[in-house]
Design a protein around this motif. Structure first.
Motif, PDB file in Angstrom:
ATOM      1  N   ALA A 186       0.829  -1.208   0.000  1.00 25.10           N
ATOM      2  CA  ALA A 186       0.000   0.000   0.000  1.00 25.10           C
ATOM      3  C   ALA A 186       0.862   1.256   0.000  1.00 25.10           C
ATOM      4  CB  ALA A 186      -0.930  -0.008   1.209  1.00 25.10           C
ATOM      5  N   LEU A 187       1.952   1.234   0.749  1.00 26.50           N
ATOM      6  CA  LEU A 187       2.860   2.384   0.765  1.00 26.50           C
ATOM      7  C   LEU A 187       3.517   2.589  -0.591  1.00 26.50           C
ATOM      8  CD1 LEU A 187       4.383   1.668   4.260  1.00 26.50           C
ATOM      9  CD2 LEU A 187       3.152   3.761   3.647  1.00 26.50           C
ATOM     10  N   LYS A 188       3.894   1.508  -1.260  1.00 32.62           N
ATOM     11  CA  LYS A 188       4.462   1.636  -2.604  1.00 32.62           C
ATOM     12  C   LYS A 188       3.444   2.248  -3.562  1.00 32.62           C
ATOM     13  CE  LYS A 188       7.148  -1.565  -4.348  1.00 32.62           C
ATOM     14  NZ  LYS A 188       7.702  -2.872  -4.791  1.00 32.62           N
ATOM     15  N   ARG A 189       2.173   1.906  -3.348  1.00 31.75           N
ATOM     16  CA  ARG A 189       1.123   2.406  -4.247  1.00 31.75           C
ATOM     17  C   ARG A 189       0.920   3.918  -4.128  1.00 31.75           C
ATOM     18  NH1 ARG A 189      -1.518   0.410  -8.299  1.00 31.75           N
ATOM     19  NH2 ARG A 189      -3.633   0.274  -7.479  1.00 31.75           N
ATOM     20  N   ALA A 192       4.863   7.885  -3.221  1.00 33.94           N
ATOM     21  CA  ALA A 192       5.512   8.986  -2.497  1.00 33.94           C
ATOM     22  C   ALA A 192       7.029   8.818  -2.532  1.00 33.94           C
ATOM     23  CB  ALA A 192       5.016   9.021  -1.057  1.00 33.94           C
ATOM     24  N   ARG A 193       7.717   9.891  -2.263  1.00 32.20           N
ATOM     25  CA  ARG A 193       9.183   9.898  -2.257  1.00 32.20           C
ATOM     26  C   ARG A 193       9.699  10.106  -0.839  1.00 32.20           C
ATOM     27  NH1 ARG A 193      10.583  13.753  -7.517  1.00 32.20           N
ATOM     28  NH2 ARG A 193       9.520  12.454  -9.089  1.00 32.20           N
ATOM     29  N   PRO A 194      10.928   9.682  -0.560  1.00 36.54           N
ATOM     30  CA  PRO A 194      11.485   9.923   0.769  1.00 36.54           C
ATOM     31  C   PRO A 194      11.382  11.402   1.147  1.00 36.54           C
ATOM     32  CG  PRO A 194      12.901   8.430  -0.439  1.00 36.54           C
ATOM     33  CD  PRO A 194      11.854   8.902  -1.422  1.00 36.54           C
ATOM     34  N   GLY A 195      10.961  11.639   2.359  1.00 36.30           N
ATOM     35  CA  GLY A 195      10.763  13.009   2.828  1.00 36.30           C
ATOM     36  C   GLY A 195       9.328  13.473   2.723  1.00 36.30           C
ATOM     37  N   ASN A 196       8.520  12.796   1.919  1.00 32.76           N
ATOM     38  CA  ASN A 196       7.097  13.131   1.812  1.00 32.76           C
ATOM     39  C   ASN A 196       6.338  12.676   3.057  1.00 32.76           C
ATOM     40  OD1 ASN A 196       6.584  12.502  -1.784  1.00 32.76           O
ATOM     41  ND2 ASN A 196       7.556  14.197  -0.726  1.00 32.76           N
ATOM     42  N   TRP A 197       5.187  13.314   3.277  1.00 36.23           N
ATOM     43  CA  TRP A 197       4.327  12.947   4.387  1.00 36.23           C
ATOM     44  C   TRP A 197       3.381  11.816   3.992  1.00 36.23           C
ATOM     45  CZ3 TRP A 197       4.349  14.000   9.428  1.00 36.23           C
ATOM     46  CH2 TRP A 197       5.062  15.114   9.896  1.00 36.23           C
ATOM     47  N   ILE A 198       3.350  10.782   4.822  1.00 41.18           N
ATOM     48  CA  ILE A 198       2.401   9.693   4.671  1.00 41.18           C
ATOM     49  C   ILE A 198       1.519   9.648   5.910  1.00 41.18           C
ATOM     50  CG2 ILE A 198       2.099   7.183   4.588  1.00 41.18           C
ATOM     51  CD1 ILE A 198       3.018   8.244   1.957  1.00 41.18           C
ATOM     52  N   ALA A 211       2.420  -0.557   8.957  1.00 39.34           N
ATOM     53  CA  ALA A 211       2.532   0.510   7.957  1.00 39.34           C
ATOM     54  C   ALA A 211       3.377   1.659   8.478  1.00 39.34           C
ATOM     55  CB  ALA A 211       1.138   1.006   7.562  1.00 39.34           C
ATOM     56  N   VAL A 212       3.221   2.005   9.754  1.00 40.37           N
ATOM     57  CA  VAL A 212       4.028   3.073  10.357  1.00 40.37           C
ATOM     58  C   VAL A 212       5.510   2.727  10.250  1.00 40.37           C
ATOM     59  CG1 VAL A 212       4.678   4.138  12.560  1.00 40.37           C
ATOM     60  CG2 VAL A 212       2.262   3.942  11.932  1.00 40.37           C
ATOM     61  N   GLN A 213       5.872   1.503  10.591  1.00 38.79           N
ATOM     62  CA  GLN A 213       7.282   1.109  10.587  1.00 38.79           C
ATOM     63  C   GLN A 213       7.847   1.022   9.176  1.00 38.79           C
ATOM     64  OE1 GLN A 213       8.414  -1.966  13.675  1.00 38.79           O
ATOM     65  NE2 GLN A 213       6.185  -2.202  13.678  1.00 38.79           N
ATOM     66  N   TYR A 214       7.087   0.439   8.255  1.00 40.67           N
ATOM     67  CA  TYR A 214       7.574   0.376   6.873  1.00 40.67           C
ATOM     68  C   TYR A 214       7.720   1.783   6.292  1.00 40.67           C
ATOM     69  CZ  TYR A 214       7.365  -4.688   6.136  1.00 40.67           C
ATOM     70  OH  TYR A 214       7.617  -6.037   6.180  1.00 40.67           O
ATOM     71  N   GLY A 219      11.752   5.983   4.444  1.00 38.74           N
ATOM     72  CA  GLY A 219      12.205   7.367   4.400  1.00 38.74           C
ATOM     73  C   GLY A 219      11.115   8.406   4.384  1.00 38.74           C
ATOM     74  N   PHE A 220       9.870   8.033   4.674  1.00 38.29           N
ATOM     75  CA  PHE A 220       8.770   8.979   4.679  1.00 38.29           C
ATOM     76  C   PHE A 220       8.645   9.658   6.044  1.00 38.29           C
ATOM     77  CE2 PHE A 220       6.815   5.594   1.762  1.00 38.29           C
ATOM     78  CZ  PHE A 220       7.359   6.165   0.625  1.00 38.29           C
ATOM     79  N   MET A 221       8.039  10.829   6.057  1.00 39.63           N
ATOM     80  CA  MET A 221       7.573  11.448   7.283  1.00 39.63           C
ATOM     81  C   MET A 221       6.213  10.824   7.590  1.00 39.63           C
ATOM     82  SD  MET A 221       9.896  13.547   8.298  1.00 39.63           S
ATOM     83  CE  MET A 221       8.993  14.526   9.506  1.00 39.63           C
ATOM     84  N   VAL A 222       6.044  10.339   8.807  1.00 44.62           N
ATOM     85  CA  VAL A 222       4.880   9.513   9.111  1.00 44.62           C
ATOM     86  C   VAL A 222       3.961  10.205  10.108  1.00 44.62           C
ATOM     87  CG1 VAL A 222       4.082   7.243   9.858  1.00 44.62           C
ATOM     88  CG2 VAL A 222       6.346   7.488   8.803  1.00 44.62           C
TER      89      VAL A 222
END
Length: 372
Positions: A186-189, A192-198, A211-214, A219-222
């Motif tokens: 789901a995160l790959k879908r 987003a790029r590293p540094g983006n907010w998820i 999902a938080v840990q992955y 490299g996302f902001m969570v």
């Protein structure tokens, strides 16, 4: 001792054969399993025969099986799936290969293997050849179309079975084979790029905690979103940079937009709350992606068409992952980037676990030990 030219005889034990299955001589003829004969009926802990692998299959001695919310939905008959009855559920199995079908390549006795939601697919359709085998029209689902991992021995297609490195904690890796894989895909879908907010909606639950840990490992902001102090603190302890308790804020979209400086680049909805899903359309950033994973009891949402079009939003569905996704999800775990503290219980305790799951009081994941 491994024998490479024998087959089982139901009456006399092993006999010679030119068509053979490679297996350990210690495989029993019967085993313990949890079976149900009707949707919502008694969960029966009883003896059943040990299955025999087809030429393309492995026989896996399941040491641990994760318990997924999907198992509960299938047991209760809440999804429009063609469920085999009676059924042994489960689709997050981790164990040892003890028998190998004659057509299998790339596996050996003693390897560690994972049995997934997607037990097999045709490998020939346009979806399989393009890496989208989870939507293969001929797919076979473990613990749905065929008996799954709530038993001591189960069969798995050798192509779809997941390779698990030696020395891996099987109780902890078992839920990675569905819950971890689902969260990671789901995160790959989101693209987003590293540094983006998820934003992870349902961050304190079984899927959300993964999902938080992955997301952090990628490299996302969570931003973790859930209801209640226990769940938000849990998400924070797992690496979420910010958390929001939606029960304490008057305007969730406004709060999320403020924290993220314009909205989340990607939103992963693992919650089964229809209201939470609906709100996510209003705090995703323009050009961002809303990923639908959790399935509400009323699985229909009102799509705000004008904001979706005007802000160039993407709304996508995501269900488990392919073989490459599985390999990557397991690698994140074996490298120590994803921690999975699990509660271990005996297979015979599955009815109690289902009750707790139905009440929504489980934090994290359960793995059942099939030996008890």
């Amino acid at each position: 001792m491994l024998l490479s030219s024998i087959r089982f005889s139901a009456r006399r034990g092993p006999v010679c054969s030119h068509s053979f299955v490679r297996f350990k001589t210690s495989i029993p003829r019967s085993q313990k399993a949890v079976v149900y004969e009707t949707h919502g009926g008694p969960l029966l802990y009883r003896d059943v025969p040990v299955p025999k692998p087809k030429p393309n299959e492995l026989l896996v001695n399941v040491k641990y099986s994760g318990v997924c919310h999907s198992d509960l939905h299938l047991y209760k008959g809440e999804w429009p799936f063609d469920v085999k009855l009676p059924l042994i559920g489960g689709h997050e199995g981790a164990g040892e290969v003890v028998a190998i079908g004659e057509a299998v390549k790339g596996w050996k006795i003693g390897d560690l293997a994972g049995v997934k939601w997607l037990n097999s697919s045709c490998q020939l359709c346009e979806y399989c050849v393009s890496g989208h085998e989870p939507v293969c029209p001929s797919q076979v689902i473990s613990g749905c179309h065929q008996d799954g991992t709530f038993q001591q021995y189960t069969v798995a297609d050798a192509i779809q079975a997941a390779k698990i490195p030696k020395g891996t904690d099987l109780a902890e890796v078992a839920p990675i084979l569905c819950a971890g894989l689902t969260a990671y895909k789901a995160l790959k879908r989101t693209e987003a790029r590293p540094g983006n907010w998820i934003a992870v909606v349902g961050a304190g639950g079984g899927l959300g905690s993964l999902a938080v840990q992955y997301a952090k490992a990628m490299g996302f902001m969570v931003l973790g979103i859930d209801g209640g102090k226990d769940k938000t603190q849990w998400a924070k302890s797992l690496g979420a940079h910010e958390v929001v308790d939606f029960t304490t804020v008057p305007d969730l979209p406004k709060t999320v937009v403020g924290i993220t400086g314009g909205g989340a680049h990607g939103v992963v909805n693992v919650s089964a709350s229809l209201a939470a899903l609906q709100q996510s359309f209003f705090y995703v950033r323009p050009t961002g992606t809303v990923v639908l994973v959790g399935i509400p009891g009323k699985p229909t949402v009102d799509l705000p068409v004008l904001p979706t079009v005007g802000r160039n939003l993407k709304i996508v569905g995501s269900v488990v992952g392919n073989r490459k996704d599985t390999q990557e999800a397991v690698e994140f775990f074996t490298r120590g980037l994803v921690q999975l503290p699990v509660k271990v219980a005996g297979l015979s305790e599955l009815p109690r676990i289902f009750e707790e799951m139905d009440k929504g009081i489980i934090m994290g994941r359960y793995s059942v030990d099939t030996s008890r």
